[in-house]
Each structure stands twice: as structure tokens, then as C-alpha cells.
Design a protein around this motif. Structure first.
Motif, mmCIF file in Angstrom:
data_model
loop_
_atom_site.group_PDB
_atom_site.id
_atom_site.type_symbol
_atom_site.label_atom_id
_atom_site.label_comp_id
_atom_site.label_asym_id
_atom_site.label_seq_id
_atom_site.Cartn_x
_atom_site.Cartn_y
_atom_site.Cartn_z
ATOM 1 N N UNK A 113 17.353 -54.255 -20.940
ATOM 2 C CA UNK A 113 16.293 -53.281 -21.217
ATOM 3 C C UNK A 113 15.270 -53.295 -20.082
ATOM 4 N N UNK A 114 14.960 -54.483 -19.602
ATOM 5 C CA UNK A 114 13.997 -54.592 -18.501
ATOM 6 C C UNK A 114 14.484 -53.827 -17.282
ATOM 7 N N UNK A 115 15.762 -53.933 -16.975
ATOM 8 C CA UNK A 115 16.296 -53.244 -15.793
ATOM 9 C C UNK A 115 16.066 -51.732 -15.900
ATOM 10 N N UNK A 116 16.391 -51.187 -17.065
ATOM 11 C CA UNK A 116 16.200 -49.741 -17.291
ATOM 12 C C UNK A 116 14.721 -49.366 -17.233
ATOM 13 N N UNK A 117 13.931 -50.195 -17.908
ATOM 14 C CA UNK A 117 12.510 -49.895 -18.030
ATOM 15 C C UNK A 117 11.828 -49.933 -16.669
ATOM 16 N N UNK A 118 12.208 -50.927 -15.870
ATOM 17 C CA UNK A 118 11.587 -51.111 -14.567
ATOM 18 C C UNK A 118 11.826 -49.902 -13.666
ATOM 19 N N UNK A 119 13.060 -49.433 -13.665
ATOM 20 C CA UNK A 119 13.386 -48.241 -12.860
ATOM 21 C C UNK A 119 12.584 -47.036 -13.342
ATOM 22 N N UNK A 120 12.537 -46.879 -14.673
ATOM 23 C CA UNK A 120 11.840 -45.709 -15.225
ATOM 24 C C UNK A 120 10.357 -45.752 -14.882
ATOM 25 N N UNK A 121 9.775 -46.942 -14.951
ATOM 26 C CA UNK A 121 8.339 -47.081 -14.687
ATOM 27 C C UNK A 121 8.029 -46.839 -13.210
ATOM 28 N N UNK A 122 8.919 -47.312 -12.356
ATOM 29 C CA UNK A 122 8.601 -47.270 -10.927
ATOM 30 C C UNK A 122 8.748 -45.895 -10.293
ATOM 31 N N UNK A 123 9.651 -45.094 -10.817
ATOM 32 C CA UNK A 123 9.855 -43.774 -10.200
ATOM 33 C C UNK A 123 8.936 -42.755 -10.870
ATOM 34 N N UNK A 124 8.073 -42.094 -10.094
ATOM 35 C CA UNK A 124 7.146 -41.132 -10.709
ATOM 36 C C UNK A 124 7.916 -39.961 -11.324
ATOM 37 N N UNK A 125 7.415 -39.493 -12.451
ATOM 38 C CA UNK A 125 8.077 -38.402 -13.161
ATOM 39 C C UNK A 125 8.254 -37.172 -12.281
ATOM 40 N N UNK A 126 7.248 -36.887 -11.465
ATOM 41 C CA UNK A 126 7.380 -35.653 -10.668
ATOM 42 C C UNK A 126 8.483 -35.770 -9.624
ATOM 43 N N UNK A 127 8.774 -36.987 -9.174
ATOM 44 C CA UNK A 127 9.892 -37.158 -8.241
ATOM 45 C C UNK A 127 11.225 -36.952 -8.974
ATOM 46 N N UNK A 128 11.307 -37.479 -10.189
ATOM 47 C CA UNK A 128 12.514 -37.264 -10.998
ATOM 48 C C UNK A 128 12.731 -35.767 -11.194
ATOM 49 N N UNK A 129 11.651 -35.064 -11.482
ATOM 50 C CA UNK A 129 11.774 -33.620 -11.689
ATOM 51 C C UNK A 129 12.153 -32.895 -10.396
ATOM 52 N N UNK A 130 11.625 -33.377 -9.275
ATOM 53 C CA UNK A 130 11.981 -32.740 -8.002
ATOM 54 C C UNK A 130 13.448 -32.957 -7.669
ATOM 55 N N UNK A 131 13.942 -34.153 -7.949
ATOM 56 C CA UNK A 131 15.376 -34.404 -7.725
ATOM 57 C C UNK A 131 16.203 -33.472 -8.605
#
Lengths: 500, 500
Positions: A88-106
Motif C-alpha cells: 500500500x505504501x508503494x502505491x500511496x507514495x507514487x500517488x502522493x508524489x506526482x501532482x494531479x495536474x501532471x497526471x492529467x496532462x499525461x
């Protein structure tokens, strides 16, 4: 759970259960989109999938989840509980570190890239796709930088698909593969064997192919009470331990294509079905990422479905379903499904052996693109040179060269290696099963697959994400992830087939 | 949006869009569960649906949504924007007022009640179900009390299904219906007409029924590019304006059942498909609750599908599909699909006329149960007395009496009236369309349904939840919601059929 399990662990399971269920709901929506949805349903479906993805992201980045993980990482937990927290930490860490707007831009950039890629492929015009590819590489490099600014960005992206096998390890496997397969293909090219590649020439109506598929899946032990078989343009398998579905497609000129593809997807589904019911909704109830998943599909496709024993059993069924094929021998069927074609340019049509060279080529190019060691403009030339060097052929068009795969237009860099990793792990697992089980070959010939299912469930499926990739393979086979078993298998198999 | 639309309105739409998309995702999961899911998929599917429902609830009770609504209720908005705010507030208020643990208790209790209801029905033993019914009534009373402690709890529960037509209004419609239908059924019982009820006796293979259904749906103008037809044990329709699916079932002894049921579900689907694409994800893109939805299904089922003009067109198709029916006249077909059977005990098998007495009976009983004016133990006797009084028959078993419907075991009290409200609104709408459109009857006879579709889309579908129920009907027809049009229609229709 142990007596000392802290209350926070229950909270964690509640949260993870919700996240998993939202994600599984999205999986069903996606299955429906590819299999059932009417043509004009896309605008609503896209928004439903975006909403579920946003919900999942919000649940994952919730501060409270982070606090629970902090608390649990310091707590006295059982090994299984620690594995859950780690995953869970692995998933959570990635989600926290990448800004939402970058995810949306990708997401937005890959949506545009997909359209451009389709146009570029139709028009055989790499220039149409190049700026989109450049933008996606730039965005994914920034993505990787958010996750781990000091690490090799390609290694970080690779972990999206194979989070717990190091890139160094994967790269050494791919290098071994290349170094063994290139000369083996060369030998095959030089051999004067004449394999029966026309065994299954003819026309094979889809309805009869489907009924043959259902028959084969019955025999393999597909649990229909927890599954379905449907048609999709690009075959895939999806679902949960309670409901793992297979899709396939029928080419009326090629019954073997559907057969091997169905057996491949069956391998994925049977892994999903072997995950433990009682761990549903937790990482211990989920599959161990792409390379292990692919090891299951390729074990069934290549080590079962392309084996001589399998064809001893199934050839009479094929002949019964399609009397037009005449009366081929098992040897002729076996040759037809195993012939190597070094002149083939297309990955998804490649034989079991040359396939890996298509992967190694893509791996080397995408790694260099992400690391900044290769410019997008150079991709077509480098692609063609590598094809020449590894397979002895040059694509005449980019449509049949560097534009043939969809992955990069989705922004998926680091995905390709998991295909070959799956194959080499499949070879390791089949070797180990063959050692552990008496007469595996005879069992396949007799259509008795229970012992193989049980072995795979015991060694792989039931563990979910309990162990990291290499540990899982090492516990199952006694060896670290390695290309050796595949190389031995291929050397022996193709040596015999081609009289090398 | 107007120039002065506050930024908060965009925020509201974002939030509402997410809520709607999560809810639509749940709708697809539920469709799949009833149509596609393998038998053993339930445990995972239940948890996925619970997770989506919890997510939807959390989004709805989020404080920030409440603040946005507060701000927007005080802002200068367009009429459409005000409608959106009104509708979201209604949902949000209910969600905020009912404690989550009570919602979960209702859900758990109805899950147990459902099992008990199935046992009770199989064993014809009301006592098995009674304690569960009592508990659900108690829980739903508390539920209503949380929403509005000073109001009639049945009126509050009725608003779950028909939130914007007052119970007083609904009750007066139902009373008018009862007072007109009871003597009309009495007259029919006394008439010596002998209707051709055996017109469609025989055996009708499901495959041919299905191909007839597809043919009929083509003719009615179902937009296959945004829909599907599948089989489900209990026919329903579900979806969005981009993808509105129909289910049906085939009884090999009764082709008319599937036909009318399919036309009914087509009516629901065509409403959904008539909602405006551009308002997808907002209340203006959603259907106006159950009674309006039911008005669309019943308009198509009763005023089109049971009309003589429809049978003039479709009887030759039925005869072609099923030559075994011989050569019945249109009159014989029309009689067969419109015969009244006062001896029938089962709501879902009732004809168009006696149906309303089944509804009135359930409405009166559930209203009195919720208000505390009737005890659960008295239900069987009251049920049977009312059957006797309204229809002149007494069920011999509770299985064919008060245990026949699933609704109460789901905790759905207040749902039944919407069926009859749908019928009376259907009669009003059809009357108005008939006035507005030249030669509607001829158009049906010619299989030209475009003008009716366009009229319904213009008057009802395209508005979504813009207007509240009575205003929507009044704008479409010139009259408030009322039973008068239905009573006139029924008096004329059955008068002619039975020579009254």
C-alpha cells in the motif's frame, strides 16, 4: 491477524478495500467498453472512468492513509501484515508524489497522441507522431522526477509495471536473451529444415472456432462459474478471483491464432482465479504485477499450448471441428505452431523465439529516449538498424516499423520488458513444475491439468503480492529470475525442430 | 451559464459530475450483474457496489458541497442554474440528514429480509417474513424521522421515488383511479363479451422471439448505436443518454409478454436517450424520477403497443415469425392483448386496467404500515379483504397474496404509487400528443414514430430535471397531473371492447 495487530491495521484494510473495489469497478467498465458497449457510449464511459480514477487517487493521497501507514510501519506486525503495508505504501507514495495536474496532462497528451499515432500509422508518416512522442517523453521524465529526482528516470517508470524487480536485474535478463537468441535465430535462418507451416491453411468459421475454444477451455479447467469468454478487438483478460473473464478474437484464416491467444488469456485468468478469496480487496488478494502475470499466460500458451503433448490431445478436436484441414500428423501441427519466421516485422505476429528480439529492441530504444540518450527524430533509423542487426530484416515503412505498437502513444515506457520477463519466468516455472510433478507431459497429453493448476496455485497464485517478484520466483523454482531456463528450453526445442 | 454565474457554480458542476459518474458506473455494474456476470461473481460485485455507494455518499455529504450550495442559493442565477442547485440540494440534504450507520442497517436488514422473503414465498409462510418486515418498517420510519421529524413519514419515504409531487396530490389521483376502476371492472365482470384470449396460444421459440423484438425495436426507432437488447430474469432498462440498454425475457408460451415488456423497456430507454447530451453529468441531463420515467414506458407499452393501429402494423410480422398462430384478425390480436382478467391475483401479470387496483391496495397497506395505523400481523387479512373488495377475488395463499412482490423486502415503501402515476401521466401525454400531432394513429399504423419521439423529446426528455413533476406535465399537456385522462381513455376503450 495476530493478537497484537493494531486497530490502525483494520482501518488500513477498510481504506484499501474501498480503493481496490473502486479500481475493480473501473476494470469492469473497461471490459464492458471493449466487449459490450454500443458504439456511441464513449463520451459517458470516458467520464465515468475518469471519475473513478480521480476517486481512487483521492483515496490514495488522503492524509489519513499516510498517517496509518506511518503508524503501521513502526508497529509490530506479522509478515503478511508487513507485506500489505509495504504494497500500500508503494502505491500511496507514487500517488502522493506526482501532482494531479501532471497526471492529467499525461492523460490529455496521450489521448491526443493516440489519435496522432493512428493517423501516422495509416499514413506511414512518423513526423505526425513525433511531436506527440516528444511531449509524452518530456512529461513522463517529469513524472519520474517527481517520484525520485535522483534516480534513473527509466528505472522509475519501469517500476510502474514491474515495481519489485530492479531494472539492473531485468536488463541483465534481456541482455542474456539477446545474446542467446540472435545467434539461435541466425542458425535457424541458415538451417535447411522445411517446417510444415501450411498445416492449418484454409477457412475456419468463427462460430466453430468459438465452440472449439470453449471445448479447449473446459479441458484446461477454466472455471466457467467464475468466468466468461467473449470477443474483443484486442484480446485481454480482466477481473477478480470471483469473476475473471477472457476475451479472444477469431481470424477465419487462422484457427491457431485464436487458440493460442485464448490459451494465453486463460493463463492470465487462471492466475486471477487462483488468488485467495479470503484476501479479496487487499494486496494479498491481488496479482503480483505484469511480469508474473505474463509468466502465467506464457506458461500456458507456450509450454502447454505449443507443446507436442498438447497437440497429441487437441489435434483430433481441431480436425473434428474443421475437417477441411485433412489429416495432418501431430508433427506437422507441432511444426506449424512453432515455426520461426525471422522475416516477420510485427511483434504481435512474432513466433515465440524472435518475439524477444522485438522486445529487446523496444526496450533499448525507450530506455535511451527516456534517459535523453536518443532523440525522437532518430527513432526510425535506429529501429531499422536494430531490426537488421538482430533479425536480419529492415522494415520498408515506419508503419511496419517503429509505429506498429500502441504503447508509447499511451505514454507507457517501461512496459515492454515485462513481456520477455514473463516468458523467462514461465520457462523457469515450467521447469520447476516438471521436476516436482511426475509425468507432466503425460498429464498434458491426457488432458489432466489439475496437478499443474495446483502447483501454480500453491507456488504463485495463492500468495498474491505477499512476496516481491524475485523472492516469489526463487521460492517457486529455487532460482532467481533468469533467462537461463528459457535459453536452455529454446536451444533444445529449436535445435530439434530445425536439426541444428 | 450567464455572465454573472459565480465560480462556485463550476465547482458545483465538477462535484455533481463526479457523483453522477460514480452513480452511473454503479448502474453499469448492476446491469452486468443481472445480464453478464458469472454465477459466483456476487461477493466481489456486492463489495464493489457498496464501495461506489459509500463513495457517492461521502461526496454528497462533503461540507464543501454544502457550502457551495449555501452560496449558490443566495446568488443571482439563471433559471436552469437554480434548477440544478435545487436538485443537488434535495439529494445532499437527504444524504446529510440520514446517519451512515442507519443507511447501513437498512441495507443489512434488507439483505436478510430478501432471503427471508424468498423462503417465505417458497413455503407460503408469512410468519417467516413478518419479523423482517417489521424491522424494515421500524428502520425506515427512523430514516424518515431523520429527514423530517415533523412530517408524515410515508410522505417523506414517497419522496425517495417521487420527490417533487406531493403525497396529497398523488393520493387524490389514486383515489380517483380506484373510484373509477372498481366499478368499471365490475361492469366488465358482468358483461357477456367473449374476447379472443387464445389468439396467441402455442409455443414460440426464444430465438425467433428475439429476432421479432429486434425488428420491432428497429421500427420503433431504438438507437442501437446507443443501446443493446439482452436477456435478464427481471426485465429492466438502464444507462445514460449515450448508452441506454434494454433487457427482456422470453416465455416460450407467450410471445405477447416479451413484446409488450420490450416495448415498455424501450419507452424507458428512449426517455434516457432523449436527455440532452450536453447536460450529461448534471441534473438537467437526468430523468425526472420514477413517475415520469414510468409514464414513458407505459405510453409506449399501453398507448402504442396495445393500440389497434400498432397491431395492424405488427400482426403480419408476428404471423410471419410464428406461422403456427394461424391467421388471426387484427381485432382478435387487439382483444388478446387487452382482455381484462379480474380473477388474476398477480400484479406483474395484471392487465392494464386491474393493475391499478393492485397498486392502490399496496399503497394503502404500506402507507398505513409506515404511519403505524396497521400492524404487520394484519397484512395478510387486510390484503385479502381489499382484493375481495376491489377485484372480487381472494388469494388462497399469501404467496399469491401479500408475499408476491419483492419491494418491501428491499425496504422500498412509497415506490408502488409511481407505477400508477406513470400510467395516468402516460394517458395525459398521449392525449396531448394526439391533439398536437396530426394523424398520430395513422403514423403508428404506418410505423412512423418520429413525430411522437420528437414531441416527447421536446415536451419531456430534453428538460431532464429542469421542472418539477407537476410543472413538467402541465407544460406538456396543459393540465396538472390527474387521473382524468386515463379514466376517459379506459372508459372508452373497455366500453368498446366489452360492449358496455
Amino acid at each position: 491477524m495476530s493478537d497484537t495487530t493494531p486497530a490502525a491495521y483494520d482501518d488500513l484494510l477498510d481504506r484499501v478495500g474501498r480503493i481496490t473495489n473502486v479500481s475493480n469497478a473501473a476494470g469492469l467498465l473497461s471490459w464492458d467498453q471493449q466487449v459490450m458497449m454500443p458504439d456511441e457510449g464513449t463520451p459517458a464511459r470516458s467520464r465515468q472512468l475518469s471519475a473513478l480514477s480521480a476517486v481512487e487517487h483521492d483515496l490514495l493521497v488522503d492524509d489519513e492513509l499516510g498517517h496509518l501507514l506511518d503508524e503501521l510501519e513502526a508497529a509490530d506486525l506479522t509478515a503478511d501484515e508487513r507485506a500489505v503495508v509495504r504494497e500500500v505504501r508503494r502505491e500511496q507514495e507514487r500517488a502522493v508524489r506526482v501532482p494531479t495536474d501532471l497526471v492529467e496532462r499525461v492523460s490529455a497528451a496521450s489521448s491526443e497522441a493516440l489519435t496522432a499515432w493512428r493517423e501516422a500509422t495509416d499514413a506511414d508518416d512518423f513526423e505526425t507522431f513525433a511531436p506527440h512522442l516528444r511531449e509524452l517523453i518530456d512529461l513522463k521524465r517529469r513524472y519520474a522526477e517527481h517520484i525520485a529526482p535522483d534516480r534513473d528516470p527509466y528505472a522509475v517508470l519501469f517500476e510502474e509495471y514491474e515495481p519489485c524487480l530492479s531494472l539492473e536485474h531485468a536488463e541483465s535478463v534481456l541482455t542474456t536473451l539477446r545474446e542467446a537468441v540472435v545467434p539461435l535465430v541466425d542458425d535457424i535462418r541458415g538451417a535447411d529444415a522445411n517446417l510444415a507451416t501450411d498445416t492449418f491453411d484454409g477457412t475456419f468459421p468463427s462460430d466453430q472456432q468459438e465452440s472449439l475454444m470453449r471445448d479447449v477451455l473446459d479441458d484446461l479447467g477454466y472455471r466457467w462459474e467464475r468466468g466468461r469468454l467473449d470477443v474483443a478487438p484486442h484480446p485481454f483478460s480482466t477481473g477478480t478471483t470471483y469473476d475473471a473473464r477472457i476475451t479472444t478474437r477469431y481470424d477465419e484464416a487462422d484457427p491457431v491464432g485464436a487458440l493460442l491467444s485464448t490459451v494465453h488469456e486463460f493463463g492470465h485468468a487462471t492466475y486471477t482465479l487462483g488468488l485467495p478469496d479470503e484476501a479479496y480487496g487487499t494486496p494479498l488478494g491481488e496479482a503480483r504485477d505484469l511480469s508474473i502475470h505474463e509468466s502465467q499466460s506464457r506458461l500456458w500458451e507456450n509450454h502447454v499450448g505449443r507443446s507436442r503433448a498438447f497437440w497429441e490431445r487437441f489435434l483430433p478436436r481441431v480436425v473434428e471441428a474443421f475437417p477441411g484441414v485433412g489429416d495432418p500428423s501431430v508433427r506437422e501441427a507441432y511444426e506449424a505452431v512453432n515455426a520461426v519466421d525471422p522475416t516477420n516485422l510485427i511483434r504481435v505476429e512474432a513466433d515465440e523465439l524472435t518475439y524477444h528480439l522485438h522486445i529487446v529492441l523496444r526496450f533499448e530504444i525507450e530506455r535511451d529516449l527516456i534517459r535523453g540518450d536518443l532523440d525522437v527524430a532518430e527513432v526510425p533509423a535506429v529501429w531499422n538498424d536494430k531490426m537488421d542487426s538482430y533479425l536480419g530484416v529492415r522494415p520498408e515503412t515506419d508503419a511496419k516499423g517503429c509505429l506498429q505498437d500502441i504503447h508509447w502513444s499511451h505514454g507507457n515506457f517501461g512496459y515492454f520488458p515485462t513481456y520477455s520477463l514473463g516468458s523467462v519466468i514461465a520457462a523457469q516455472l515450467f521447469d520447476a513444475a516438471d521436476r516436482d510433478l511426475d509425468g507432466l507431459d503425460d498429464a498434458i497429453r491426457a488432458g489432466e491439468f489439475t496437478s499443474l493448476h495446483d502447483w501454480l496455485t500453491d507456488r504463485i497464485h495463492r500468495h498474491g503480492k505477499r512476496f516481491e517478484t524475485n523472492e516469489l520466483v526463487a521460492r517457486a523454482t529455487g532460482d532467481d529470475v533468469s533467462a537461463d531456463a528459457f535459453v536452455d528450453y529454446a536451444t533444445e526445442k529449436y535445435g530439434t525442430l530445425y536439426g541444428l
